[in-house]
Design a protein around this motif. Structure first.
Motif, PDB file in Angstrom:
ATOM      1  N   VAL A  48      21.732  50.088 -20.261  1.00 60.03           N
ATOM      2  CA  VAL A  48      23.105  50.477 -19.979  1.00 60.03           C
ATOM      3  C   VAL A  48      23.950  49.245 -19.682  1.00 60.03           C
ATOM      4  O   VAL A  48      24.998  49.027 -20.281  1.00 60.03           O
ATOM      5  N   ALA A  49      23.479  48.428 -18.751  1.00 59.09           N
ATOM      6  CA  ALA A  49      24.209  47.224 -18.371  1.00 59.09           C
ATOM      7  C   ALA A  49      23.262  46.270 -17.674  1.00 59.09           C
ATOM      8  O   ALA A  49      22.278  46.688 -17.047  1.00 59.09           O
ATOM      9  N   ARG A  50      23.584  44.984 -17.758  1.00 55.25           N
ATOM     10  CA  ARG A  50      22.740  43.967 -17.161  1.00 55.25           C
ATOM     11  C   ARG A  50      23.620  42.811 -16.697  1.00 55.25           C
ATOM     12  O   ARG A  50      24.666  42.541 -17.293  1.00 55.25           O
ATOM     13  N   ILE A  51      23.198  42.163 -15.624  1.00 55.76           N
ATOM     14  CA  ILE A  51      23.970  41.041 -15.088  1.00 55.76           C
ATOM     15  C   ILE A  51      23.036  39.939 -14.634  1.00 55.76           C
ATOM     16  O   ILE A  51      21.970  40.204 -14.059  1.00 55.76           O
ATOM     17  N   SER A  52      23.425  38.717 -14.896  1.00 54.81           N
ATOM     18  CA  SER A  52      22.613  37.564 -14.508  1.00 54.81           C
ATOM     19  C   SER A  52      23.044  37.066 -13.132  1.00 54.81           C
ATOM     20  O   SER A  52      24.075  37.470 -12.588  1.00 54.81           O
ATOM     21  N   THR A  53      22.294  36.138 -12.600  1.00 50.67           N
ATOM     22  CA  THR A  53      22.669  35.545 -11.323  1.00 50.67           C
ATOM     23  C   THR A  53      23.990  34.812 -11.434  1.00 50.67           C
ATOM     24  O   THR A  53      24.733  34.700 -10.459  1.00 50.67           O
ATOM     25  N   GLY A  54      24.313  34.330 -12.627  1.00 52.87           N
ATOM     26  CA  GLY A  54      25.574  33.635 -12.836  1.00 52.87           C
ATOM     27  C   GLY A  54      26.756  34.555 -13.076  1.00 52.87           C
ATOM     28  O   GLY A  54      27.894  34.087 -13.205  1.00 52.87           O
ATOM     29  N   GLY A  55      26.475  35.855 -13.171  1.00 52.03           N
ATOM     30  CA  GLY A  55      27.553  36.824 -13.351  1.00 52.03           C
ATOM     31  C   GLY A  55      27.810  37.226 -14.791  1.00 52.03           C
ATOM     32  O   GLY A  55      28.727  38.025 -15.063  1.00 52.03           O
ATOM     33  N   SER A  56      27.018  36.717 -15.717  1.00 57.66           N
ATOM     34  CA  SER A  56      27.183  37.135 -17.114  1.00 57.66           C
ATOM     35  C   SER A  56      26.716  38.571 -17.267  1.00 57.66           C
ATOM     36  O   SER A  56      25.655  38.944 -16.761  1.00 57.66           O
ATOM     37  N   LYS A  64      31.033  50.591 -22.500  1.00 59.15           N
ATOM     38  CA  LYS A  64      32.041  49.529 -22.340  1.00 59.15           C
ATOM     39  C   LYS A  64      33.398  50.125 -21.991  1.00 59.15           C
ATOM     40  O   LYS A  64      33.830  51.101 -22.605  1.00 59.15           O
ATOM     41  N   GLY A  65      34.039  49.529 -21.009  1.00 58.02           N
ATOM     42  CA  GLY A  65      35.341  50.006 -20.576  1.00 58.02           C
ATOM     43  C   GLY A  65      35.272  51.123 -19.553  1.00 58.02           C
ATOM     44  O   GLY A  65      36.296  51.477 -18.957  1.00 58.02           O
ATOM     45  N   ARG A  66      34.100  51.691 -19.341  1.00 58.09           N
ATOM     46  CA  ARG A  66      33.954  52.784 -18.389  1.00 58.09           C
ATOM     47  C   ARG A  66      33.048  52.407 -17.211  1.00 58.09           C
ATOM     48  O   ARG A  66      33.274  52.856 -16.092  1.00 58.09           O
ATOM     49  N   PHE A  67      32.032  51.617 -17.481  1.00 59.66           N
ATOM     50  CA  PHE A  67      31.075  51.222 -16.452  1.00 59.66           C
ATOM     51  C   PHE A  67      31.293  49.758 -16.092  1.00 59.66           C
ATOM     52  O   PHE A  67      31.635  48.934 -16.943  1.00 59.66           O
ATOM     53  N   THR A  68      31.024  49.438 -14.834  1.00 59.80           N
ATOM     54  CA  THR A  68      31.110  48.063 -14.354  1.00 59.80           C
ATOM     55  C   THR A  68      29.876  47.753 -13.514  1.00 59.80           C
ATOM     56  O   THR A  68      29.562  48.482 -12.569  1.00 59.80           O
ATOM     57  N   ILE A  69      29.211  46.664 -13.875  1.00 52.34           N
ATOM     58  CA  ILE A  69      28.050  46.240 -13.110  1.00 52.34           C
ATOM     59  C   ILE A  69      28.415  45.026 -12.279  1.00 52.34           C
ATOM     60  O   ILE A  69      29.181  44.159 -12.722  1.00 52.34           O
ATOM     61  N   LEU A  80      26.213  49.759 -10.037  1.00 46.86           N
ATOM     62  CA  LEU A  80      26.796  50.228 -11.294  1.00 46.86           C
ATOM     63  C   LEU A  80      27.868  51.255 -10.957  1.00 46.86           C
ATOM     64  O   LEU A  80      27.552  52.339 -10.457  1.00 46.86           O
ATOM     65  N   GLN A  81      29.108  50.891 -11.210  1.00 45.68           N
ATOM     66  CA  GLN A  81      30.221  51.819 -11.020  1.00 45.68           C
ATOM     67  C   GLN A  81      30.471  52.518 -12.346  1.00 45.68           C
ATOM     68  O   GLN A  81      30.732  51.854 -13.356  1.00 45.68           O
ATOM     69  N   MET A  82      30.394  53.828 -12.331  1.00 44.07           N
ATOM     70  CA  MET A  82      30.537  54.608 -13.562  1.00 44.07           C
ATOM     71  C   MET A  82      31.787  55.476 -13.465  1.00 44.07           C
ATOM     72  O   MET A  82      31.888  56.318 -12.565  1.00 44.07           O
TER      73      MET A  82
END
Length: 115
Positions: A48-56, A64-69, A80-82
């Motif tokens: 669904v979504a993934r984030i690195s320690t650097g914020g990528s 996309k456009g609906r969820f924020t990690i 994960l904000q949905m």
């Protein structure tokens, strides 16, 4: 032993919002990648979504456009904000943590979107 503890999820109406949280315990090292996968009934588990320690960040096209990690590196926590949830977002959501030599999963939390 490193563990991922998830919270959030549940039943939400279509168009609504929900938030999932996950925190790693049992390690003092930062986990390179933290993310969320989901599995719908009869389907394979998907990123669904993934984030690195650097914020990528990386998102599935469908969210996309609906969820924020986002993450808190100091706490090894990921959120994960949905928003604008759809019935097709229904499934079991799993938190994942990955570093070289380590690939761990949470127990999963159910998200059900009612239309």
């Amino acid at each position: 032993q490193v563990q991922l503890v998830e919270s959030g999820g549940g039943l939400v109406q279509a168009g609504g919002s929900s938030r999932l949280s996950c925190t790693a315990s049992g390690t003092i090292f930062s986990i390179n990648y933290m993310g969320w996968y989901r599995q719908a009934p009869g389907k394979e588990r998907e990123l669904v979504a993934r984030i690195s320690t650097g914020g990528s960040t990386m998102y599935a096209d469908s969210v996309k456009g609906r969820f924020t990690i986002s993450r808190d590196n100091a706490k090894n926590a990921v959120t994960l904000q949905m928003n604008s949830l759809k019935s097709e977002d229904t499934g079991v959501y799993y938190c994942n943590g990955y570093s070289p030599g380590v690939n761990i999963w949470g127990q999963g939390t159910q998200v059900t979107v009612s239309s």
